[in-house]
Scaffold this active site. Sequence first.
Site, PDB file in Angstrom:
ATOM      1  N   LYS A   1      38.380  17.464 -11.571  1.00 24.29           N
ATOM      2  CA  LYS A   1      37.852  18.757 -12.013  1.00 24.29           C
ATOM      3  C   LYS A   1      38.535  19.251 -13.303  1.00 24.29           C
ATOM      4  O   LYS A   1      39.583  18.726 -13.704  1.00 24.29           O
ATOM      5  CB  LYS A   1      38.012  19.768 -10.874  1.00 24.29           C
ATOM      6  CG  LYS A   1      37.164  19.420  -9.639  1.00 24.29           C
ATOM      7  CD  LYS A   1      37.223  20.527  -8.590  1.00 24.29           C
ATOM      8  CE  LYS A   1      36.367  20.184  -7.380  1.00 24.29           C
ATOM      9  NZ  LYS A   1      36.343  21.309  -6.401  1.00 24.29           N
TER      10      LYS A   1
ATOM     11  N   TYR B   1      26.089  21.374  -6.578  1.00 21.85           N
ATOM     12  CA  TYR B   1      26.660  22.146  -5.474  1.00 21.85           C
ATOM     13  C   TYR B   1      25.605  23.011  -4.769  1.00 21.85           C
ATOM     14  O   TYR B   1      25.957  24.011  -4.124  1.00 21.85           O
ATOM     15  CB  TYR B   1      27.795  23.025  -5.991  1.00 21.85           C
ATOM     16  CG  TYR B   1      29.108  22.274  -6.184  1.00 21.85           C
ATOM     17  CD1 TYR B   1      29.761  21.671  -5.105  1.00 21.85           C
ATOM     18  CD2 TYR B   1      29.702  22.184  -7.438  1.00 21.85           C
ATOM     19  CE1 TYR B   1      30.975  21.011  -5.273  1.00 21.85           C
ATOM     20  CE2 TYR B   1      30.922  21.515  -7.611  1.00 21.85           C
ATOM     21  CZ  TYR B   1      31.547  20.934  -6.520  1.00 21.85           C
ATOM     22  OH  TYR B   1      32.748  20.279  -6.670  1.00 21.85           O
TER      23      TYR B   1
ATOM     24  N   ASN C   1      40.953  23.169  -7.408  1.00 23.34           N
ATOM     25  CA  ASN C   1      41.613  22.238  -6.492  1.00 23.34           C
ATOM     26  C   ASN C   1      41.591  20.779  -6.946  1.00 23.34           C
ATOM     27  O   ASN C   1      41.643  19.867  -6.127  1.00 23.34           O
ATOM     28  CB  ASN C   1      41.074  22.416  -5.074  1.00 23.34           C
ATOM     29  CG  ASN C   1      39.645  21.963  -4.913  1.00 23.34           C
ATOM     30  OD1 ASN C   1      38.938  21.767  -5.894  1.00 23.34           O
ATOM     31  ND2 ASN C   1      39.215  21.790  -3.680  1.00 23.34           N
TER      32      ASN C   1
ATOM     33  N   HIS D   1      37.082  16.542  -6.345  1.00 22.36           N
ATOM     34  CA  HIS D   1      36.016  16.607  -5.332  1.00 22.36           C
ATOM     35  C   HIS D   1      35.787  15.212  -4.791  1.00 22.36           C
ATOM     36  O   HIS D   1      35.901  14.235  -5.534  1.00 22.36           O
ATOM     37  CB  HIS D   1      34.703  17.111  -5.952  1.00 22.36           C
ATOM     38  CG  HIS D   1      33.509  16.855  -5.081  1.00 22.36           C
ATOM     39  ND1 HIS D   1      33.148  17.694  -4.061  1.00 22.36           N
ATOM     40  CD2 HIS D   1      32.626  15.815  -5.048  1.00 22.36           C
ATOM     41  CE1 HIS D   1      32.083  17.185  -3.435  1.00 22.36           C
ATOM     42  NE2 HIS D   1      31.749  16.058  -4.016  1.00 22.36           N
TER      43      HIS D   1
ATOM     44  N   GLU E   1      25.118  11.894  -4.144  1.00 21.06           N
ATOM     45  CA  GLU E   1      25.964  12.321  -5.265  1.00 21.06           C
ATOM     46  C   GLU E   1      26.123  11.195  -6.295  1.00 21.06           C
ATOM     47  O   GLU E   1      26.162  11.462  -7.497  1.00 21.06           O
ATOM     48  CB  GLU E   1      27.334  12.776  -4.739  1.00 21.06           C
ATOM     49  CG  GLU E   1      27.241  14.065  -3.939  1.00 21.06           C
ATOM     50  CD  GLU E   1      28.581  14.524  -3.361  1.00 21.06           C
ATOM     51  OE1 GLU E   1      28.599  15.583  -2.713  1.00 21.06           O
ATOM     52  OE2 GLU E   1      29.608  13.837  -3.558  1.00 21.06           O
TER      53      GLU E   1
HETATM   54  P1  CMP Z   1      34.669  20.679  -3.316  1.00 25.66           P
HETATM   55  O1  CMP Z   1      35.037  19.538  -2.452  1.00 25.66           O
HETATM   56  O2  CMP Z   1      34.402  20.389  -4.745  1.00 25.66           O
HETATM   57  O3  CMP Z   1      33.366  21.383  -2.698  1.00 25.66           O
HETATM   58  C1  CMP Z   1      33.073  22.750  -2.925  1.00 25.66           C
HETATM   59  C2  CMP Z   1      34.211  23.506  -3.537  1.00 25.66           C
HETATM   60  O4  CMP Z   1      34.161  24.908  -3.383  1.00 25.66           O
HETATM   61  C3  CMP Z   1      35.500  23.100  -2.864  1.00 25.66           C
HETATM   62  O5  CMP Z   1      35.833  21.777  -3.248  1.00 25.66           O
HETATM   63  C4  CMP Z   1      36.443  24.220  -3.317  1.00 25.66           C
HETATM   64  O6  CMP Z   1      37.037  23.938  -4.570  1.00 25.66           O
HETATM   65  C5  CMP Z   1      35.490  25.407  -3.511  1.00 25.66           C
HETATM   66  N1  CMP Z   1      35.742  26.461  -2.533  1.00 25.66           N
HETATM   67  C6  CMP Z   1      36.127  27.723  -2.825  1.00 25.66           C
HETATM   68  N2  CMP Z   1      36.259  28.446  -1.700  1.00 25.66           N
HETATM   69  C7  CMP Z   1      35.953  27.628  -0.664  1.00 25.66           C
HETATM   70  C8  CMP Z   1      35.920  27.791   0.754  1.00 25.66           C
HETATM   71  N3  CMP Z   1      36.209  28.947   1.355  1.00 25.66           N
HETATM   72  N4  CMP Z   1      35.570  26.707   1.502  1.00 25.66           N
HETATM   73  C9  CMP Z   1      35.247  25.523   0.928  1.00 25.66           C
HETATM   74  N5  CMP Z   1      35.265  25.317  -0.405  1.00 25.66           N
HETATM   75  C10 CMP Z   1      35.620  26.347  -1.205  1.00 25.66           C
END
Ligand code: CMP
Length: 142
Positions: free
Chosen positions: A10, A50, A113, A116, A127
């Site tokens: 990311k 998403y 974070n 992904h 995906e």
């Molecule tokens: P990712 O695996 O990319 O999928 C969706 C993203 O939404 C997740 O990682 C997080 O970075 C973001 N996100 C933010 N808040 C939440 C939450 N409460 N639960 C899950 N994903 C979240």
Amino acid sequence: AVERTLSIIKPDAVAKNVIGKIYARFEEAGLQIVAARMMHLSEEQAGEFYAVHKERPFYGDLVSFMTSGPVIVQVLEGENAIAAHRDVMGATNPAEAAPGTIRADFATSIDENACHGSDAPETAAQEIEFFFGKDGVCPRTR
Ligand code: CMP
């Protein structure tokens, strides 16, 4: 079984200049990179990728973060690749991620974070096709 999974480094991790360190962790976990592409996602692309989260409260922030800078998208192949990749990433929330995982070491928050990964075989296939089409993957020949 040998699987493929879709991985995204990311914008926060690209900005921290840790692409190579993250790639090393994939390789150390026995995952091979069989497709890779750097791109700056448009709002439309991030929103579509998403789309399953459209109704979630974090959707708007997620789309704006994912379009805030370039990402690296890759397909990882290996034995149980989906779970193996999730293991090296650690929990979605870095505060809960096990020591030594990518998110524990490089992520700052649940929103930023670092990476992904696909969560199941069906979503992995979707995906991978979203970013690389039907024939954009390069399996190893040696
Ligand atoms: P990712 O695996 O990319 O999928 C969706 C993203 O939404 C997740 O990682 C997080 O970075 C973001 N996100 C933010 N808040 C939440 C939450 N409460 N639960 C899950 N994903 C979240």
